[in-house]
Design a protein around this motif. Structure first.
Motif, PDB file in Angstrom:
ATOM      1  N   GLY A 125       0.817  -1.204   0.000  1.00  0.00           N
ATOM      2  CA  GLY A 125       0.000   0.000   0.000  1.00  0.00           C
ATOM      3  C   GLY A 125       0.852   1.256   0.000  1.00  0.00           C
ATOM      4  N   GLU A 126       0.280   2.334  -0.497  1.00  0.00           N
ATOM      5  CA  GLU A 126       0.995   3.607  -0.641  1.00  0.00           C
ATOM      6  C   GLU A 126       1.592   4.088   0.666  1.00  0.00           C
ATOM      7  OE1 GLU A 126       2.828   6.666  -2.213  1.00  0.00           O
ATOM      8  OE2 GLU A 126       1.548   5.438  -3.508  1.00  0.00           O
ATOM      9  N   GLU A 127       0.867   3.893   1.765  1.00  0.00           N
ATOM     10  CA  GLU A 127       1.319   4.437   3.046  1.00  0.00           C
ATOM     11  C   GLU A 127       2.585   3.775   3.569  1.00  0.00           C
ATOM     12  OE1 GLU A 127      -1.992   1.400   4.055  1.00  0.00           O
ATOM     13  OE2 GLU A 127      -1.328   2.675   2.400  1.00  0.00           O
ATOM     14  N   HIS A 128       2.984   2.661   2.974  1.00  0.00           N
ATOM     15  CA  HIS A 128       4.173   1.945   3.454  1.00  0.00           C
ATOM     16  C   HIS A 128       5.361   2.040   2.492  1.00  0.00           C
ATOM     17  CE1 HIS A 128       1.885   0.286   6.752  1.00  0.00           C
ATOM     18  NE2 HIS A 128       0.989  -0.213   5.913  1.00  0.00           N
ATOM     19  N   VAL A 129       5.195   2.766   1.386  1.00  0.00           N
ATOM     20  CA  VAL A 129       6.250   2.824   0.377  1.00  0.00           C
ATOM     21  C   VAL A 129       7.545   3.381   0.951  1.00  0.00           C
ATOM     22  CG1 VAL A 129       6.967   3.904  -1.790  1.00  0.00           C
ATOM     23  CG2 VAL A 129       4.675   2.918  -1.583  1.00  0.00           C
ATOM     24  N   ASP A 130       7.470   4.455   1.706  1.00  0.00           N
ATOM     25  CA  ASP A 130       8.690   5.079   2.237  1.00  0.00           C
ATOM     26  C   ASP A 130       9.407   4.172   3.242  1.00  0.00           C
ATOM     27  OD1 ASP A 130       8.317   7.283   0.677  1.00  0.00           O
ATOM     28  OD2 ASP A 130       7.432   8.524   2.260  1.00  0.00           O
ATOM     29  N   SER A 131       8.676   3.281   3.886  1.00  0.00           N
ATOM     30  CA  SER A 131       9.302   2.368   4.855  1.00  0.00           C
ATOM     31  C   SER A 131      10.213   1.350   4.186  1.00  0.00           C
ATOM     32  CB  SER A 131       8.223   1.618   5.651  1.00  0.00           C
ATOM     33  OG  SER A 131       7.485   2.504   6.455  1.00  0.00           O
ATOM     34  N   PHE A 132      10.079   1.201   2.860  1.00  0.00           N
ATOM     35  CA  PHE A 132      10.905   0.253   2.122  1.00  0.00           C
ATOM     36  C   PHE A 132      11.620   0.922   0.955  1.00  0.00           C
ATOM     37  CE2 PHE A 132       7.390  -2.217   3.997  1.00  0.00           C
ATOM     38  CZ  PHE A 132       8.125  -3.056   4.816  1.00  0.00           C
ATOM     39  N   THR A 133      11.919   2.201   1.124  1.00  0.00           N
ATOM     40  CA  THR A 133      12.686   2.946   0.132  1.00  0.00           C
ATOM     41  C   THR A 133      13.955   3.463   0.785  1.00  0.00           C
ATOM     42  OG1 THR A 133      10.673   3.631  -1.043  1.00  0.00           O
ATOM     43  CG2 THR A 133      12.688   4.864  -1.494  1.00  0.00           C
ATOM     44  N   ALA A 134      15.071   2.907   0.403  1.00  0.00           N
ATOM     45  CA  ALA A 134      16.349   3.272   1.021  1.00  0.00           C
ATOM     46  C   ALA A 134      16.831   4.630   0.520  1.00  0.00           C
ATOM     47  CB  ALA A 134      17.393   2.203   0.714  1.00  0.00           C
ATOM     48  N   PRO A 135      17.686   5.302   1.298  1.00  0.00           N
ATOM     49  CA  PRO A 135      18.213   6.602   0.876  1.00  0.00           C
ATOM     50  C   PRO A 135      19.372   6.498  -0.105  1.00  0.00           C
ATOM     51  CG  PRO A 135      19.021   6.058   3.067  1.00  0.00           C
ATOM     52  CD  PRO A 135      18.051   4.977   2.691  1.00  0.00           C
ATOM     53  N   TYR A 136      19.790   5.279  -0.414  1.00  0.00           N
ATOM     54  CA  TYR A 136      20.897   5.065  -1.345  1.00  0.00           C
ATOM     55  C   TYR A 136      20.354   4.441  -2.631  1.00  0.00           C
ATOM     56  CZ  TYR A 136      20.325   0.680   1.230  1.00  0.00           C
ATOM     57  OH  TYR A 136      19.793  -0.429   1.847  1.00  0.00           O
TER      58      TYR A 136
ATOM     59  N   ASP B   7      23.437  -0.516  -3.842  1.00  0.00           N
ATOM     60  CA  ASP B   7      24.557  -0.048  -3.025  1.00  0.00           C
ATOM     61  C   ASP B   7      24.704  -0.981  -1.831  1.00  0.00           C
ATOM     62  OD1 ASP B   7      25.132   2.047  -4.656  1.00  0.00           O
ATOM     63  OD2 ASP B   7      24.417   3.620  -3.315  1.00  0.00           O
ATOM     64  N   GLN B   8      23.574  -1.515  -1.378  1.00  0.00           N
ATOM     65  CA  GLN B   8      23.530  -2.594  -0.420  1.00  0.00           C
ATOM     66  C   GLN B   8      22.666  -3.695  -1.019  1.00  0.00           C
ATOM     67  OE1 GLN B   8      22.654  -1.565   3.664  1.00  0.00           O
ATOM     68  NE2 GLN B   8      23.726   0.405   3.519  1.00  0.00           N
TER      69      GLN B   8
ATOM     70  N   LEU C 178      50.415  -3.798  -9.352  1.00  0.00           N
ATOM     71  CA  LEU C 178      48.967  -3.945  -9.368  1.00  0.00           C
ATOM     72  C   LEU C 178      48.326  -3.078  -8.288  1.00  0.00           C
ATOM     73  CD1 LEU C 178      48.380  -7.785  -9.852  1.00  0.00           C
ATOM     74  CD2 LEU C 178      48.295  -5.977 -11.573  1.00  0.00           C
ATOM     75  N   GLY C 179      47.224  -2.428  -8.637  1.00  0.00           N
ATOM     76  CA  GLY C 179      46.479  -1.667  -7.645  1.00  0.00           C
ATOM     77  C   GLY C 179      45.735  -2.593  -6.701  1.00  0.00           C
ATOM     78  N   ARG C 180      45.319  -2.055  -5.574  1.00  0.00           N
ATOM     79  CA  ARG C 180      44.607  -2.849  -4.569  1.00  0.00           C
ATOM     80  C   ARG C 180      43.348  -2.114  -4.143  1.00  0.00           C
ATOM     81  NH1 ARG C 180      48.250  -6.781  -1.993  1.00  0.00           N
ATOM     82  NH2 ARG C 180      50.146  -6.774  -3.253  1.00  0.00           N
ATOM     83  N   ARG C 181      42.257  -2.851  -4.116  1.00  0.00           N
ATOM     84  CA  ARG C 181      40.991  -2.261  -3.711  1.00  0.00           C
ATOM     85  C   ARG C 181      40.185  -3.314  -2.956  1.00  0.00           C
ATOM     86  NH1 ARG C 181      38.217  -0.712  -9.321  1.00  0.00           N
ATOM     87  NH2 ARG C 181      36.540  -0.120  -7.902  1.00  0.00           N
ATOM     88  N   PRO C 182      39.124  -2.908  -2.256  1.00  0.00           N
ATOM     89  CA  PRO C 182      38.342  -3.891  -1.493  1.00  0.00           C
ATOM     90  C   PRO C 182      37.820  -5.017  -2.378  1.00  0.00           C
ATOM     91  CG  PRO C 182      37.735  -1.666  -0.848  1.00  0.00           C
ATOM     92  CD  PRO C 182      38.645  -1.535  -2.033  1.00  0.00           C
ATOM     93  N   LEU C 183      37.789  -6.214  -1.817  1.00  0.00           N
ATOM     94  CA  LEU C 183      37.344  -7.372  -2.573  1.00  0.00           C
ATOM     95  C   LEU C 183      35.858  -7.274  -2.905  1.00  0.00           C
ATOM     96  CD1 LEU C 183      37.925 -10.208  -3.729  1.00  0.00           C
ATOM     97  CD2 LEU C 183      37.375 -11.138  -1.485  1.00  0.00           C
ATOM     98  N   LEU C 184      35.054  -6.917  -1.914  1.00  0.00           N
ATOM     99  CA  LEU C 184      33.606  -6.823  -2.088  1.00  0.00           C
ATOM    100  C   LEU C 184      33.189  -5.387  -1.856  1.00  0.00           C
ATOM    101  CD1 LEU C 184      32.571 -10.034  -0.098  1.00  0.00           C
ATOM    102  CD2 LEU C 184      32.941  -9.823  -2.560  1.00  0.00           C
ATOM    103  N   GLU C 185      32.910  -4.683  -2.928  1.00  0.00           N
ATOM    104  CA  GLU C 185      32.612  -3.257  -2.821  1.00  0.00           C
ATOM    105  C   GLU C 185      31.104  -3.038  -2.746  1.00  0.00           C
ATOM    106  OE1 GLU C 185      35.887  -0.586  -4.724  1.00  0.00           O
ATOM    107  OE2 GLU C 185      35.331  -2.082  -6.222  1.00  0.00           O
ATOM    108  N   MET C 186      30.622  -3.047  -1.525  1.00  0.00           N
ATOM    109  CA  MET C 186      29.219  -2.764  -1.246  1.00  0.00           C
ATOM    110  C   MET C 186      29.162  -2.079   0.105  1.00  0.00           C
ATOM    111  SD  MET C 186      25.913  -5.332  -1.281  1.00  0.00           S
ATOM    112  CE  MET C 186      25.762  -5.401  -3.062  1.00  0.00           C
ATOM    113  N   ASP C 187      28.197  -1.183   0.279  1.00  0.00           N
ATOM    114  CA  ASP C 187      28.167  -0.344   1.468  1.00  0.00           C
ATOM    115  C   ASP C 187      27.389  -0.976   2.618  1.00  0.00           C
ATOM    116  OD1 ASP C 187      28.900   1.980   2.839  1.00  0.00           O
ATOM    117  OD2 ASP C 187      26.944   2.911   2.440  1.00  0.00           O
ATOM    118  N   SER C 188      27.317  -2.286   2.670  1.00  0.00           N
ATOM    119  CA  SER C 188      26.632  -2.959   3.769  1.00  0.00           C
ATOM    120  C   SER C 188      27.462  -2.868   5.041  1.00  0.00           C
ATOM    121  CB  SER C 188      26.390  -4.429   3.419  1.00  0.00           C
ATOM    122  OG  SER C 188      25.559  -4.535   2.277  1.00  0.00           O
TER     123      SER C 188
END
Length: 487
Positions: free
Chosen positions: A283-294, A298-299, A433-443
């Motif tokens: 329902g419309e009233e719950h949409v914002d409760s499941f809308t992330a700010p990213y 990203d996660q 060789l450059g080095r960066r995080p293996l798993l790039e996700m903001d969790s």
């Protein structure tokens, strides 16, 4: 790989660490490519199954479809694509039995440390067993113990939690005698575990509140795949179960890849689709409760089978509160806005404590190995570490998709060692060789694990892409000698 060892110390060609979904799969692939190989699977707990034996909270299930999460060589035949934990556990057990892995598993055998001896070209393992600590030597080790601590969950800093007069439960250690019928339950968290628990607890008669600091993107999907139902109607003599499974696996791999790529390239459109999915289910009233700010992905995106969470919220059997925690009081949780969420039970679904190698320490000739300073080789071996591999999966698709690629590569490497009469294989990267995080996700769990996870570069074979379709081609027949020193 064989080498003379002291009579009282057992020696095996290969040790697989962990007897969960990954460990059983690794054992199957290793023995398939290396008939007659002498291997054991060491499991710290008192049962096989890993995550699917450990987690017993209400509603526990996978958040990936079983056609991509299951083994390619052991087709998933059950109706539900989003499967319950007990069904996954049965699947792991039956696969281990069918492929002769069960007899190689040693329960309550925890690997405490692994020290590579260059002089003897073996790993010396200290193993805690019911009969005390023993030493085992191995020519090759493959760590398939998962990515989190089974003994210690992540302890989130929740002010005043010790003052709570009711019961505090972490999903990792769910009391099987906990009766929630008619009781008020606050579930703290907004990840896959929380979203699984909330509708399940509501079904058990609890008055449930999910308290989240930040919303997460959620997508409702059918628990049963319509294509699988259609294929099931085709007689097996016309289309074998293996082919049916392969069709489903290919379809879902393509769908996962397409949805992820679309979300990353068209985040605003993906966000609109996800919001429409919530609107339809809750329902419309719950949409914002499941809308992330990213942006989406990203996660990790949460899947709810048949929209069960949305239905629970829509029909008032559960509610979602988005707020911070000011403190826990004897009677409940005081939010940052001042509301008191009165409750009888608090469930801290706040995440896992990341742990590699099952908590075992790693050394080479007595010198500690800092895994976080090592590059991954083909996503599974480590820079400068001989005869060792670890299983790390995808974060944008089923973990097992990457796991099976790793297991097949490890099996191929072991075969090359055995066929060539080599005692060791050490990945050595070219300079620069450059080095960066293996798993790039903001969790959160990945941010907390930044100082223990290995690194990757952008150059093959020292990288790990979150793209199964591309990696499946690259890993079909990879050259195991590229950037590897054999001795």
């Amino acid at each position: 790989m064989s080498v003379g060892v002291q009579q009282q110390v057992e020696h095996v060609d290969v040790v697989v660490i962990g007897a969960g979904l990954s460990g059983v799969g690794a054992a199957c692939r290793i023995q398939e490519a290396n008939p007659g190989v002498d291997y054991v699977v060491l499991e710290a707990r008192d049962a096989l199954g890993g995550t699917w034996d450990q987690f017993r909270y209400p509603g526990v299930r996978t958040d990936s479809d079983m056609y991509t999460m299951s083994y390619p060589f052991a087709p998933w035949h059950q109706e539900k694509a989003i499967a319950a934990g007990e069904d996954i556990l049965d699947y792991i057990r039956s696969t281990a039995d069918a492929f002769g892995v069960s007899e190689r598993i040693r329960l309550r055998h925890k690997v405490v440390s692994a020290d590579w001896s260059s002089a003897d070209a073996v790993w010396r393992l200290r193993v805690d067993t019911p009969d005390g600590e023993v030493e085992t030597t191995a020519g090759f080790i493959h760590a398939c113990s998962g990515y989190y601590s089974y003994a210690e969950p992540y302890a989130a800093d929740i002010p005043g939690l010790a003052e709570f007069a009711g019961q505090v439960v972490h999903p990792q250690f769910w009391p099987q005698d906990l009766d929630v019928a008619g009781r008020r339950v606050v579930v703290i968290g907004s990840g896959a575990t929380a979203m699984t628990l909330v509708p399940a607890l509501a079904d058990l008669g609890a008055e449930v509140t999910m308290l989240q600091r930040t919303p997460t993107y959620v997508l409702a999907q059918p628990s049963r795949d319509p294509l699988a139902a259609a294929l099931a109607k085709i007689p097996d003599e016309r289309l074998s179960p293996q082919r049916k499974h392969a069709v489903m696996r290919a379809k879902n791999v393509a769908a996962q890849w397409a949805s992820y790529q679309t979300a990353r390239r068209l985040p605003r459109a993906a966000r609109a689709v996800l919001r429409a999915n919530v609107r339809q289910g809750a329902g419309e009233e719950h949409v914002d409760s499941f809308t992330a700010p990213y942006a989406p992905w990203d996660q990790r995106l949460c899947i709810v089978p048949n929209g069960d969470l949305f239905k629970a919220v829509k029909h008032g059997r559960a509610r979602v509160v988005t707020d911070t925690i000011a403190s826990v009081e004897p009677g409940g949780v005081r939010t940052g806005s001042g509301e008191l969420l009165e409750t009888d039970v608090i469930v801290t679904a706040t995440g896992l404590a990341v742990e590699l190698l099952g908590g075992a320490s790693l050394r080479i000739d007595g010198e500690p190995v800092d895994v976080s300073q090592r590059l991954v080789y083909r996503g599974c071996m480590l820079e400068g570490v001989p005869n060792a591999a670890l299983c790390v999966g995808y974060i944008n698709a089923s973990w097992s998709l990457r796991g099976d690629l790793s297991h097949r590569f490890v099996a191929r490497m072991i075969k090359h060692l055995r066929d060539g009469g080599y005692r060791s294989a050490t990945p050595v990267p070219p300079s620069g060789l450059g080095r960066r995080p293996l798993l790039e996700m903001d969790s959160g769990y990945l941010r907390r694990a930044a100082d223990i996870m290995p690194r990757r570069s952008d150059a093959a074979p020292w990288t790990m892409r979150q793209n199964y379709l591309a990696e499946a081609r690259e890993m079909r027949r990879p050259d195991v000698t590229t950037d590897v020193v054999f001795a």
